[in-house]
Design a protein around this motif. Structure first.
Motif, PDB file in Angstrom:
ATOM      1  N   SER A 120       0.882  -1.340  -0.013  1.00  0.00           N
ATOM      2  CA  SER A 120       0.061   0.023   0.002  1.00  0.00           C
ATOM      3  C   SER A 120       0.969   1.339  -0.087  1.00  0.00           C
ATOM      4  O   SER A 120       1.969   1.178   0.362  1.00  0.00           O
ATOM      5  CB  SER A 120      -0.951  -0.003   1.043  1.00  0.00           C
ATOM      6  OG  SER A 120      -0.252  -0.107   2.376  1.00  0.00           O
ATOM      7  N   PHE A 121       0.108   2.236  -0.360  1.00  0.00           N
ATOM      8  CA  PHE A 121       0.961   3.666  -0.370  1.00  0.00           C
ATOM      9  C   PHE A 121      -0.149   4.891  -0.300  1.00  0.00           C
ATOM     10  O   PHE A 121      -1.168   4.732  -0.602  1.00  0.00           O
ATOM     11  CB  PHE A 121       1.752   3.780  -1.807  1.00  0.00           C
ATOM     12  CG  PHE A 121       0.995   3.461  -3.046  1.00  0.00           C
ATOM     13  CD1 PHE A 121       0.385   4.570  -3.538  1.00  0.00           C
ATOM     14  CD2 PHE A 121       0.873   2.152  -3.451  1.00  0.00           C
ATOM     15  CE1 PHE A 121      -0.205   4.273  -4.823  1.00  0.00           C
ATOM     16  CE2 PHE A 121       0.138   2.097  -4.723  1.00  0.00           C
ATOM     17  CZ  PHE A 121      -0.525   2.955  -5.232  1.00  0.00           C
ATOM     18  N   LEU A 171      -4.910  10.543  -0.643  1.00  0.00           N
ATOM     19  CA  LEU A 171      -5.550   9.493  -0.747  1.00  0.00           C
ATOM     20  C   LEU A 171      -4.923   8.084  -0.391  1.00  0.00           C
ATOM     21  O   LEU A 171      -3.721   7.993  -0.761  1.00  0.00           O
ATOM     22  CB  LEU A 171      -6.224   9.067  -2.084  1.00  0.00           C
ATOM     23  CG  LEU A 171      -6.991   7.950  -2.512  1.00  0.00           C
ATOM     24  CD1 LEU A 171      -8.511   8.104  -1.524  1.00  0.00           C
ATOM     25  CD2 LEU A 171      -7.533   7.869  -3.719  1.00  0.00           C
ATOM     26  N   PHE A 172      -5.347   7.244   0.235  1.00  0.00           N
ATOM     27  CA  PHE A 172      -4.596   5.896   0.730  1.00  0.00           C
ATOM     28  C   PHE A 172      -4.901   4.974  -0.576  1.00  0.00           C
ATOM     29  O   PHE A 172      -6.199   5.098  -0.898  1.00  0.00           O
ATOM     30  CB  PHE A 172      -5.130   5.424   1.935  1.00  0.00           C
ATOM     31  CG  PHE A 172      -4.458   4.221   2.561  1.00  0.00           C
ATOM     32  CD1 PHE A 172      -3.216   3.940   2.651  1.00  0.00           C
ATOM     33  CD2 PHE A 172      -5.165   2.832   2.660  1.00  0.00           C
ATOM     34  CE1 PHE A 172      -2.376   3.037   3.195  1.00  0.00           C
ATOM     35  CE2 PHE A 172      -4.481   1.881   3.339  1.00  0.00           C
ATOM     36  CZ  PHE A 172      -3.125   1.771   3.270  1.00  0.00           C
ATOM     37  N   LYS A 217       2.302   9.009  -6.716  1.00  0.00           N
ATOM     38  CA  LYS A 217       2.508   8.454  -5.468  1.00  0.00           C
ATOM     39  C   LYS A 217       3.342   9.704  -4.577  1.00  0.00           C
ATOM     40  O   LYS A 217       4.125  10.307  -4.989  1.00  0.00           O
ATOM     41  CB  LYS A 217       3.497   7.064  -5.568  1.00  0.00           C
ATOM     42  CG  LYS A 217       2.967   5.999  -6.047  1.00  0.00           C
ATOM     43  CD  LYS A 217       4.043   5.008  -6.030  1.00  0.00           C
ATOM     44  CE  LYS A 217       3.156   3.540  -6.428  1.00  0.00           C
ATOM     45  NZ  LYS A 217       4.190   2.387  -6.112  1.00  0.00           N
ATOM     46  N   LYS A 218       2.983   9.430  -3.368  1.00  0.00           N
ATOM     47  CA  LYS A 218       3.741  10.427  -2.252  1.00  0.00           C
ATOM     48  C   LYS A 218       5.045   9.987  -2.067  1.00  0.00           C
ATOM     49  O   LYS A 218       5.150   8.571  -1.854  1.00  0.00           O
ATOM     50  CB  LYS A 218       3.033  10.669  -1.274  1.00  0.00           C
ATOM     51  CG  LYS A 218       1.779  11.609  -1.112  1.00  0.00           C
ATOM     52  CD  LYS A 218       1.503  12.064  -0.042  1.00  0.00           C
ATOM     53  CE  LYS A 218       0.250  12.971  -0.271  1.00  0.00           C
ATOM     54  NZ  LYS A 218      -0.137  13.611   1.282  1.00  0.00           N
ATOM     55  N   ALA A 219       6.054  10.576  -1.848  1.00  0.00           N
ATOM     56  CA  ALA A 219       7.307  10.078  -1.441  1.00  0.00           C
ATOM     57  C   ALA A 219       7.481   9.467  -0.147  1.00  0.00           C
ATOM     58  O   ALA A 219       6.329  10.059   0.880  1.00  0.00           O
ATOM     59  CB  ALA A 219       8.617  11.231  -1.359  1.00  0.00           C
ATOM     60  N   GLN A 220       8.219   8.311   0.057  1.00  0.00           N
ATOM     61  CA  GLN A 220       7.983   7.740   1.503  1.00  0.00           C
ATOM     62  C   GLN A 220       9.234   8.387   2.180  1.00  0.00           C
ATOM     63  O   GLN A 220       9.525   8.549   3.272  1.00  0.00           O
ATOM     64  CB  GLN A 220       8.334   6.414   1.402  1.00  0.00           C
ATOM     65  CG  GLN A 220       7.502   5.604   0.667  1.00  0.00           C
ATOM     66  CD  GLN A 220       7.828   4.087   0.168  1.00  0.00           C
ATOM     67  OE1 GLN A 220       8.764   3.464   0.895  1.00  0.00           O
ATOM     68  NE2 GLN A 220       7.068   3.333  -0.408  1.00  0.00           N
TER      69      GLN A 220
END
Length: 84
Positions: free
Chosen positions: A30-31, A46-47, A81-84
Protein backbone atom coordinates in the motif's frame (compact mmCIF):
# COMPACT_ATOMS: atom_id res chain seq x y z
CA UNK A 1 23.47 -28.83 -7.33
CA UNK A 2 22.90 -25.24 -8.45
CA UNK A 3 19.76 -23.18 -8.13
CA UNK A 4 18.06 -21.66 -11.15
CA UNK A 5 17.67 -18.28 -9.40
CA UNK A 6 19.96 -16.23 -7.18
CA UNK A 7 18.34 -16.12 -3.73
CA UNK A 8 20.61 -13.40 -2.31
CA UNK A 9 20.26 -11.04 -5.29
CA UNK A 10 16.69 -11.30 -6.62
CA UNK A 11 15.65 -9.24 -9.61
CA UNK A 12 13.27 -6.30 -9.03
CA UNK A 13 10.64 -8.09 -11.13
CA UNK A 14 10.88 -11.19 -8.93
CA UNK A 15 10.68 -9.06 -5.75
CA UNK A 16 7.53 -7.31 -6.99
CA UNK A 17 5.80 -10.64 -7.64
CA UNK A 18 6.58 -12.23 -4.28
CA UNK A 19 4.35 -11.89 -1.21
CA UNK A 20 5.05 -8.87 0.98
CA UNK A 21 6.23 -11.03 3.89
CA UNK A 22 8.46 -13.32 1.77
CA UNK A 23 10.56 -10.56 0.19
CA UNK A 24 14.21 -10.18 1.09
CA UNK A 25 13.28 -6.95 2.91
CA UNK A 26 9.63 -6.90 3.97
CA UNK A 27 7.64 -3.95 2.62
CA UNK A 28 3.92 -3.19 2.28
CA UNK A 29 2.04 -3.05 -1.03
CA UNK A 30 0.00 0.00 0.00
CA UNK A 31 0.97 3.63 -0.45
CA UNK A 32 -0.35 7.19 -0.16
CA UNK A 33 -1.00 9.26 -3.25
CA UNK A 34 -2.06 12.75 -4.25
CA UNK A 35 -5.18 12.70 -6.44
CA UNK A 36 -6.10 15.66 -8.65
CA UNK A 37 -9.81 16.26 -9.23
CA UNK A 38 -10.81 16.47 -12.90
CA UNK A 39 -13.40 19.17 -12.24
CA UNK A 40 -11.72 21.76 -10.01
CA UNK A 41 -8.03 20.65 -10.10
CA UNK A 42 -7.90 20.32 -6.28
CA UNK A 43 -5.30 17.90 -4.90
CA UNK A 44 -6.57 15.46 -2.26
CA UNK A 45 -4.42 12.93 -0.34
CA UNK A 46 -5.68 9.36 -0.70
CA UNK A 47 -4.68 5.92 0.62
CA UNK A 48 -4.25 3.30 -2.09
CA UNK A 49 -6.40 0.71 -0.28
CA UNK A 50 -9.14 3.13 0.87
CA UNK A 51 -12.28 1.28 1.96
CA UNK A 52 -14.69 4.22 1.73
CA UNK A 53 -15.82 6.43 -1.14
CA UNK A 54 -13.56 9.50 -1.37
CA UNK A 55 -15.03 12.74 -2.72
CA UNK A 56 -13.52 16.10 -3.60
CA UNK A 57 -13.88 18.68 -0.81
CA UNK A 58 -14.80 21.54 -3.15
CA UNK A 59 -16.99 20.11 -5.92
CA UNK A 60 -18.13 16.84 -4.24
CA UNK A 61 -17.08 14.74 -7.26
CA UNK A 62 -16.32 11.07 -6.48
CA UNK A 63 -12.56 10.48 -6.74
CA UNK A 64 -12.35 6.77 -5.88
CA UNK A 65 -14.56 3.75 -5.26
CA UNK A 66 -13.56 0.96 -2.85
CA UNK A 67 -12.97 -2.57 -4.15
CA UNK A 68 -11.71 -5.65 -2.35
CA UNK A 69 -8.11 -4.38 -2.52
CA UNK A 70 -6.88 -1.30 -4.32
CA UNK A 71 -9.28 1.63 -4.59
CA UNK A 72 -10.52 2.26 -8.13
CA UNK A 73 -9.99 5.84 -9.32
CA UNK A 74 -12.72 7.62 -11.27
CA UNK A 75 -12.43 8.60 -14.95
CA UNK A 76 -10.33 11.69 -15.64
CA UNK A 77 -8.65 11.67 -12.24
CA UNK A 78 -4.83 11.81 -12.18
CA UNK A 79 -2.55 10.70 -9.34
CA UNK A 80 1.06 10.51 -8.21
CA UNK A 81 2.64 8.47 -5.43
CA UNK A 82 3.83 10.38 -2.40
CA UNK A 83 7.48 10.06 -1.43
CA UNK A 84 8.14 7.73 1.46
Amino acid sequence: MTLSIDILNPTPLHEAKTHKLKRLVQSPNSFYMDVKCAGCQTITPLFSHADTVVTCFKCKMVLSQPTGGLARLSEGVSFRKKAQ
